[in-house]
Design an enzyme around this catalytic site. Structure first.
Site, PDB file in Angstrom:
ATOM      1  N   CYS A 129     -25.881  15.645   6.424  1.00 27.15           N
ATOM      2  CA  CYS A 129     -27.167  15.164   6.843  1.00 27.15           C
ATOM      3  C   CYS A 129     -27.381  14.272   7.970  1.00 27.15           C
ATOM      4  O   CYS A 129     -28.363  14.198   8.581  1.00 27.15           O
ATOM      5  CB  CYS A 129     -28.081  14.611   5.613  1.00 27.15           C
ATOM      6  SG  CYS A 129     -27.779  15.664   4.180  1.00 27.15           S
ATOM      7  N   ASN A 165     -35.262  18.295   1.445  1.00 30.99           N
ATOM      8  CA  ASN A 165     -34.144  17.580   2.176  1.00 30.99           C
ATOM      9  C   ASN A 165     -33.625  18.787   2.965  1.00 30.99           C
ATOM     10  O   ASN A 165     -32.807  19.784   2.586  1.00 30.99           O
ATOM     11  CB  ASN A 165     -33.082  17.133   1.193  1.00 30.99           C
ATOM     12  CG  ASN A 165     -31.829  16.584   1.786  1.00 30.99           C
ATOM     13  OD1 ASN A 165     -31.755  16.890   2.976  1.00 30.99           O
ATOM     14  ND2 ASN A 165     -30.789  15.985   1.171  1.00 30.99           N
ATOM     15  N   HIS A 178     -33.594   9.857   7.183  1.00 33.25           N
ATOM     16  CA  HIS A 178     -33.418  11.209   6.560  1.00 33.25           C
ATOM     17  C   HIS A 178     -34.111  11.368   5.405  1.00 33.25           C
ATOM     18  O   HIS A 178     -34.264  10.431   4.662  1.00 33.25           O
ATOM     19  CB  HIS A 178     -31.767  11.047   6.271  1.00 33.25           C
ATOM     20  CG  HIS A 178     -31.542  12.411   5.592  1.00 33.25           C
ATOM     21  ND1 HIS A 178     -31.993  13.621   5.783  1.00 33.25           N
ATOM     22  CD2 HIS A 178     -30.796  12.596   4.292  1.00 33.25           C
ATOM     23  CE1 HIS A 178     -31.403  14.434   4.942  1.00 33.25           C
ATOM     24  NE2 HIS A 178     -30.608  13.966   4.053  1.00 33.25           N
TER      25      HIS A 178
HETATM   26  N1  ACO Z   1     -36.174  18.478 -13.862  1.00 32.28           N
HETATM   27  C1  ACO Z   1     -36.342  17.625 -14.866  1.00 32.28           C
HETATM   28  N2  ACO Z   1     -35.432  17.018 -15.554  1.00 32.28           N
HETATM   29  C2  ACO Z   1     -34.199  16.901 -14.558  1.00 32.28           C
HETATM   30  C3  ACO Z   1     -34.036  17.299 -13.503  1.00 32.28           C
HETATM   31  C4  ACO Z   1     -35.174  18.433 -13.076  1.00 32.28           C
HETATM   32  N3  ACO Z   1     -34.984  19.123 -11.946  1.00 32.28           N
HETATM   33  N4  ACO Z   1     -32.798  17.195 -12.816  1.00 32.28           N
HETATM   34  C5  ACO Z   1     -32.077  16.306 -13.848  1.00 32.28           C
HETATM   35  N5  ACO Z   1     -33.145  15.891 -14.863  1.00 32.28           N
HETATM   36  C6  ACO Z   1     -32.903  15.235 -16.078  1.00 32.28           C
HETATM   37  C7  ACO Z   1     -31.490  15.018 -16.230  1.00 32.28           C
HETATM   38  O1  ACO Z   1     -30.805  15.966 -16.895  1.00 32.28           O
HETATM   39  C8  ACO Z   1     -31.371  13.740 -16.993  1.00 32.28           C
HETATM   40  O2  ACO Z   1     -31.490  14.054 -18.401  1.00 32.28           O
HETATM   41  P1  ACO Z   1     -30.875  13.228 -19.442  1.00 32.28           P
HETATM   42  O3  ACO Z   1     -31.573  11.721 -19.505  1.00 32.28           O
HETATM   43  O4  ACO Z   1     -31.612  14.096 -20.908  1.00 32.28           O
HETATM   44  O5  ACO Z   1     -29.622  13.325 -19.138  1.00 32.28           O
HETATM   45  C9  ACO Z   1     -32.642  12.833 -16.487  1.00 32.28           C
HETATM   46  O6  ACO Z   1     -33.542  13.911 -15.821  1.00 32.28           O
HETATM   47  C10 ACO Z   1     -32.355  11.865 -15.342  1.00 32.28           C
HETATM   48  O7  ACO Z   1     -31.486  12.560 -14.414  1.00 32.28           O
HETATM   49  P2  ACO Z   1     -31.011  11.518 -13.360  1.00 32.28           P
HETATM   50  O8  ACO Z   1     -29.950  12.075 -12.484  1.00 32.28           O
HETATM   51  O9  ACO Z   1     -30.602  10.160 -13.919  1.00 32.28           O
HETATM   52  O10 ACO Z   1     -32.213  11.410 -12.646  1.00 32.28           O
HETATM   53  P3  ACO Z   1     -32.420  10.284 -11.367  1.00 32.28           P
HETATM   54  O11 ACO Z   1     -33.270   9.657 -11.533  1.00 32.28           O
HETATM   55  O12 ACO Z   1     -31.114   9.652 -10.867  1.00 32.28           O
HETATM   56  O13 ACO Z   1     -32.873  11.270 -10.177  1.00 32.28           O
HETATM   57  C11 ACO Z   1     -32.038  12.727  -8.461  1.00 32.28           C
HETATM   58  C12 ACO Z   1     -32.192  12.439  -9.719  1.00 32.28           C
HETATM   59  C13 ACO Z   1     -33.671  12.981  -7.976  1.00 32.28           C
HETATM   60  C14 ACO Z   1     -31.128  13.742  -7.949  1.00 32.28           C
HETATM   61  C15 ACO Z   1     -31.709  11.178  -7.624  1.00 32.28           C
HETATM   62  O14 ACO Z   1     -30.407  10.902  -8.336  1.00 32.28           O
HETATM   63  C16 ACO Z   1     -31.411  11.128  -6.174  1.00 32.28           C
HETATM   64  O15 ACO Z   1     -32.225  11.541  -5.503  1.00 32.28           O
HETATM   65  N6  ACO Z   1     -30.309  11.037  -5.842  1.00 32.28           N
HETATM   66  C17 ACO Z   1     -29.857  11.144  -4.318  1.00 32.28           C
HETATM   67  C18 ACO Z   1     -29.920  12.390  -3.808  1.00 32.28           C
HETATM   68  C19 ACO Z   1     -29.837  12.696  -2.496  1.00 32.28           C
HETATM   69  O16 ACO Z   1     -30.255  11.968  -1.696  1.00 32.28           O
HETATM   70  N7  ACO Z   1     -28.636  13.348  -2.154  1.00 32.28           N
HETATM   71  C20 ACO Z   1     -28.660  13.686  -0.928  1.00 32.28           C
HETATM   72  C21 ACO Z   1     -28.668  15.095  -0.751  1.00 32.28           C
HETATM   73  S1  ACO Z   1     -27.400  15.858  -0.060  1.00 32.28           S
HETATM   74  C22 ACO Z   1     -27.304  15.778   1.227  1.00 32.28           C
HETATM   75  O17 ACO Z   1     -28.270  14.506   1.961  1.00 32.28           O
HETATM   76  C23 ACO Z   1     -26.418  16.234   2.403  1.00 32.28           C
END
Ligand code: ACO
Length: 326
Positions: A112, A283, A253
């Site tokens: 990214c 993203n 980003h």
């Molecule tokens: N829908 C519903 N529930 C979901 C989903 C979904 N799409 N995805 C995860 N959950 C659930 C999980 O299973 C978990 O359930 P549990 O508590 O029963 O185990 C709960 O939601 C919480 O999951 P977390 O992973 O703790 O959620 P979080 O608040 O961290 O959000 C997210 C997840 C959005 C991915 C966040 O961590 C994030 O944005 N991280 C950074 C991602 C990012 O920027 N990545 C870079 C991309 S790649 C790149 O740039 C090259």
């Protein structure tokens, strides 16, 4: 010494995938996606639409705005993790499509952060070699082909698209004022596509494990994203002897609204100075910053002479920031 930005361009595929559409594919909800990520919809490339097809459209838009002929381009750097083929480079495929016959072309892989790596490389090459006078830098992704549509943790996040910028070497110009790029390979495992390369070619086991798709430790990435973008932004401001208040727009980003807001807040910026379009695109990896800059320019939300602070992070980890003057 100096760089001028002559034009920008972008392209997003026609097909839109909404959160409601995703509700039909995985166990998720519009409410969960909006509150955790800020994403409402994303664009998905058609099956027969390649990364180079999207790059071609963005590049031509940028050349039109710059008002120059493609023959004048002597350097093309294309950032992607989802290029057309393992080789040749997508930059060379693009060269053929846009007939940039006088250019040297190559790809950059910094996930990214790739577009910012491209700007830094162009800045260095143009300021050290008089053969490079006009360049195209492109960020393009068909990242949805690396997306596991059975994994609700990741498939809600990504979208396809392309963005481009035309840069000119011009003594005294201050298009790129300061920049910083960085990597830390100790984090290779928190955000990755485990298979599909020479270490783990695609075979039946890979397909069964679905390890040809993106895997991510979301919360770990979240924390590192905020810290790295804030630190890189502060560093380039310091290099330039400028304050965050001198910036018209912070263009982070577009990975997640909560990350974007946290970065803006830590830099002391208000919402009027932080550009957000993650709601419409998700993203788009290396394409996210040039798409956002092109939107700002075409909507007349940035005047010539105003400053943009671009910052990104991505798999690697890679991160960086560029302070540019439009
Ligand atoms: N829908 C519903 N529930 C979901 C989903 C979904 N799409 N995805 C995860 N959950 C659930 C999980 O299973 C978990 O359930 P549990 O508590 O029963 O185990 C709960 O939601 C919480 O999951 P977390 O992973 O703790 O959620 P979080 O608040 O961290 O959000 C997210 C997840 C959005 C991915 C966040 O961590 C994030 O944005 N991280 C950074 C991602 C990012 O920027 N990545 C870079 C991309 S790649 C790149 O740039 C090259």
């Amino acid at each position: 010494m100096g760089i001028k930005i002559l034009g920008t361009g972008s392209y997003a595929p026609k097909r839109i995938l909404t959160n409601a559409d995703l509700e039909k594919i995985v166990d998720t909800s519009d409410e969960w996606i909006r509150t955790r990520t800020g994403i409402e919809e994303r664009h998905i490339a058609a099956d027969n639409e390649t990364a180079s097809d999207m790059a071609e459209k963005a590049a031509n838009n940028a050349l039109d705005m710059a008002g120059i002929s493609v023959d004048e381009i002597d350097l093309i750097i294309l950032a992607t993790v989802s290029g057309d083929r393992p080789f040749p480079s997508t930059a060379c495929i693009l060269q053929k499509k846009i007939k940039a016959k006088n250019a040297v072309c190559f790809d950059v892989q910094a996930a990214c952060s790739g577009f910012l790596f491209g700007i830094e490389i162009i800045n260095s090459m143009m300021n050290s070699n008089p053969n490079f006078k006009k360049a195209l830098v492109i960020g393009v992704e068909k990242i949805t082909y690396l997306t596991d549509w059975k994994d609700r943790n990741t498939c809600i996040l990504f979208g396809d698209g392309a963005g481009a910028m035309v840069l000119e070497h011009k003594d005294g110009a201050s298009g790129v004022i300061a920049s910083k790029i960085a990597t830390d390979g100790t984090y290779t495992d928190i955000l990755e596509v485990p298979a599909g390369g020479s270490a783990k070619p695609i075979d039946e086991k890979v397909l069964e494990e679905r390890s040809q798709y993106i895997r991510m430790q979301g919360q770990e990435v979240f924390k590192l994203a905020v810290t790295s973008m804030v630190n890189a932004s502060k560093e380039v401001l310091e290099q330039a002897g400028m304050e965050a208040s001198d910036i018209r727009w912070l263009v982070p980003h577009q990975a997640n609204l909560r990350i974007i807001k946290a970065v803006g807040k830590r830099l002391g910026l208000t919402e009027e100075n932080v550009y957000i379009n993650v709601n419409k695109y998700g993203n788009t990896s290396a394409a996210s910053i040039p798409i956002a800059v092109d939107e700002l320019v075409r909507a007349g939300k940035i005047e010539r002479g105003e400053y943009l602070l671009l910052t990104a992070f991505g798999a690697g980890l890679t991160w960086g920031a560029s302070l540019i003057q439009w």
